[in-house]
Enzyme design. Structure first.
Site, PDB file in Angstrom:
ATOM      1  N   CYS A   4      -0.337   0.390  -0.759  1.00  0.00           N
ATOM      2  CA  CYS A   4      -0.450  -0.690   0.218  1.00  0.00           C
ATOM      3  C   CYS A   4      -1.006  -0.139   1.533  1.00  0.00           C
ATOM      4  O   CYS A   4      -2.034   0.518   1.547  1.00  0.00           O
ATOM      5  CB  CYS A   4       0.912  -1.367   0.384  1.00  0.00           C
ATOM      6  N   LEU A   5      -0.335  -0.369   2.664  1.00  0.00           N
ATOM      7  CA  LEU A   5      -0.829   0.139   3.935  1.00  0.00           C
ATOM      8  C   LEU A   5      -0.927   1.660   3.927  1.00  0.00           C
ATOM      9  O   LEU A   5      -1.798   2.240   4.585  1.00  0.00           O
ATOM     10  CB  LEU A   5       0.098  -0.280   5.084  1.00  0.00           C
TER      11      LEU A   5
END
Length: 587
Positions: free
Chosen positions: A319-320
């Site tokens: 993800c991030l």
């Protein structure tokens, strides 16, 4: 004549302070959502609809056709006798709409209620889309807002119009409502006192989840680095460093022993390191993306290379964390440092031109509004983030839960993934502002404007193999957006599309039922293929994608060796605590 710059007004600072304070107070009441952003979208849609007589005529014709079809359906339904064949529906619910799946919705009068609602929903879908001249973003916002508003009035949400609830009430003598009321009061009490949802106490990191043995070998202001204990006599030479997203606790990748990616990798003979992010508070308000890069990924890489010297690192980001890892890899490439062996991204975007439904909450008005909220409190709170994600999946996360828990009195026990989802983290003001502006609004990384040490970095310079995973039902990082790595990387990309969503698609252990994935390898000099072309040629495999990744890591490794020690005290990285460490326990 030279242009004269007027001196700053003495009250300029006061004006900004008043504006930001007012916005922050308003944002607390709206869960960080900007009313101005919604108003601009509504005005754009309404103004163009008002000057589009053809579209209005189409909507009138749509209404008349729907009314005629509904009148015929209603006449048949009112004269229907048990045992007769039902007449065809006016409209079918969409494939992913489970609100009216219960057989009770086919009985009168519930059948006519659900048909009326679906027709109304269909009309608003037509009304809010396809209006010539409306910007794409505003069209998406208005359509989304209309859908949210209609969802509130679905007959499935009321105990008086939901046949499943009425049947349960008759069968239990109303005890389902009594039980639901008790569940509701318990939830309200927990929310008022800041307690996590009921059942999360059964999933405590270090006791029932995040139990893979290891040691914390680095702790700084932002991260703890965990090195996991080997379970094999020989290990693959290249260690694996995993960078999770800082919006979540790392142990989604080390849940229960049966579905822990960390445990799986260790058992396959990998030396695994994991970042555990601190849960920031007000004192961390000025930590930015550069801090997350240096104190996070780069500091962890220094520690890994000190503990396992002379070895390149398989780096993976989720993800991030995957986006930050891509920035780190681009930075290392610009410096010519041969530290990484491969890069793996899980549900992580590097190009943000099509970020999916999350873009509904990201425009200049919305970001400025959110910045003022974070400016006032120093961070973005977990409840303020949860509001946006819940609206993206309002049926699954709000209305179906209300029906099941409070009307049917059938609370579903929490599992480890649900408990983890309730254990969210905050995000500092400066970092989240930079993240939203530089990536979502400006797309700086993909367009070559992201700077580290004053120099632009680009994914194109990362001359390493990529292993990239997208998930079919991802509302956070849609797989077609993740797929854009093919447009940026100038090296081999192995792309995997797995079943499931943003979280469940990644936590996809071997033996998990109903799991499948598609994959294909794209050579560095091969022509680009559109996502649809990729789907047509990708190989379909049943089961988990984890073994595919393990085999890929081995294929890009250099053999096996003896396990490194846990920590390296002489190099400044002693084993200072047992896993899972302190930061993961912060609330």
């Amino acid at each position: 004549m030279p242009t004269l710059t007027p001196p700053p007004r003495p009250d300029a600072g006061l004006a900004e302070l008043l504006d930001r304070t007012a916005h922050a107070m308003q944002a607390r009441r709206t869960l960080g959502l900007s009313p101005t952003s919604l108003g601009l979208a509504a005005a754009d849609w309404w103004a163009h609809l008002a000057t589009s007589p053809g579209k209005r005529l189409d909507l009138l014709n749509h209404s008349m056709r729907a009314a005629a079809a509904y009148a015929g359906y209603l006449a048949h339904a009112m004269t229907h006798r048990p045992g007769q064949v039902d007449s065809p529906c006016c409209i079918e619910a969409r494939p992913n709409d489970r609100r009216f799946a219960d057989p009770g919705w086919q009985r009168f009068p519930f059948n006519v209620l659900q048909q009326a609602f679906l027709l109304q929903e269909d009309w608003w879908r037509e009304a809010t889309t396809g209006v010539r001249g409306v910007s794409r973003h505003h069209e998406q916002v208005v359509s989304f807002a209309a859908r949210q508003w209609l969802d509130m009035f679905s007959p499935s949400n009321s105990p008086l119009t939901n046949p499943e609830v009425l049947d349960a009430t008759l069968a239990t003598g109303g005890m389902n409502l009594v039980q639901g009321a008790m569940v509701w009061m318990g939830d309200q009490q927990r929310a008022a006192t800041g307690q996590p949802p009921a059942g999360t106490e059964a999933f405590t990191p270090g006791q029932t989840v995040a139990v893979t043995p290891g040691k914390v070998v680095l702790r700084n202001r932002l991260i703890e680095l965990i090195q996991y204990s080997p379970t094999t006599a020989q290990v693959h030479a290249e260690p694996v460093l995993i960078v999770p997203a800082w919006i979540m606790k790392y142990y989604i990748l080390d849940l229960s022993p049966h579905n822990s990616l960390v445990k799986y990798l260790v058992e396959q003979g990998h030396t695994v390191f994991m970042l555990s992010w601190k849960n920031p508070g007000t004192e961390d308000r000025d930590m930015g993306m550069d801090d997350y890069l240096r104190l996070g990924v780069l500091a962890a890489l220094d520690a890994v290379r000190a503990i396992a010297p002379h070895r390149r690192v398989h780096a993976a980001g989720y993800c991030l964390g995957g986006t930050l890892l891509a920035i780190a890899a681009a930075h290392l490439a610009s410096r010519g440092e041969p530290i990484l062996a491969t890069v793996s991204l899980f549900a992580a975007q590097t190009d943000f031109t099509e970020p999916g439904e999350l873009s509904l909450f990201i425009d200049e008005s919305q970001v400025s509004f959110l910045e003022d909220l974070m400016w006032a409190q120093g961070y973005l709170d977990t409840t303020q983030m949860a509001g946006a994600f819940q609206m993206l999946r309002s049926y699954d996360l709000i209305w179906s839960r209300i029906t099941r828990d409070y009307l049917l009195g059938q609370r579903r026990p929490l599992n480890d993934l649900m408990a983890w989802n309730a254990d969210a983290t905050r995000m500092p003001y400066r970092m989240h502002s930079e993240y939203l502006r530089k990536l979502f609004l400006n797309n700086d990384l993909a367009e070559g404007r992201w700077r580290v040490d004053g120099h632009a970095v680009t994914v194109e310079n990362v001359n390493l193999p990529w292993f990239v995973v997208g998930t079919e039902n991802d509302h956070v990082a849609p797989w077609r957006s993740v797929y854009k790595i093919h447009l940026l990387a100038d090296s081999e990309v192995t792309f995997v599309l797995t079943s499931g969503g943003h979280n469940a698609g990644i936590v996809s252990e071997p033996g998990h039922p109903h799991r499948q994935y598609r994959w294909a390898r794209h050579a560095h000099d091969a022509p680009f293929q559109a996502p649809e072309q990729w789907l047509a040629r990708a190989e379909l495999e049943q089961g988990s994608w984890w073994p595919r990744w393990h085999a890929w890591l081995v294929a890009h490794g250099s053999g096996v060796t003896t396990p490194p020690t846990l920590g390296a005290a002489q190099q400044g990285y002693p084993a200072i605590a047992d896993a899972p460490g302190q930061y993961v326990l912060q609330r």
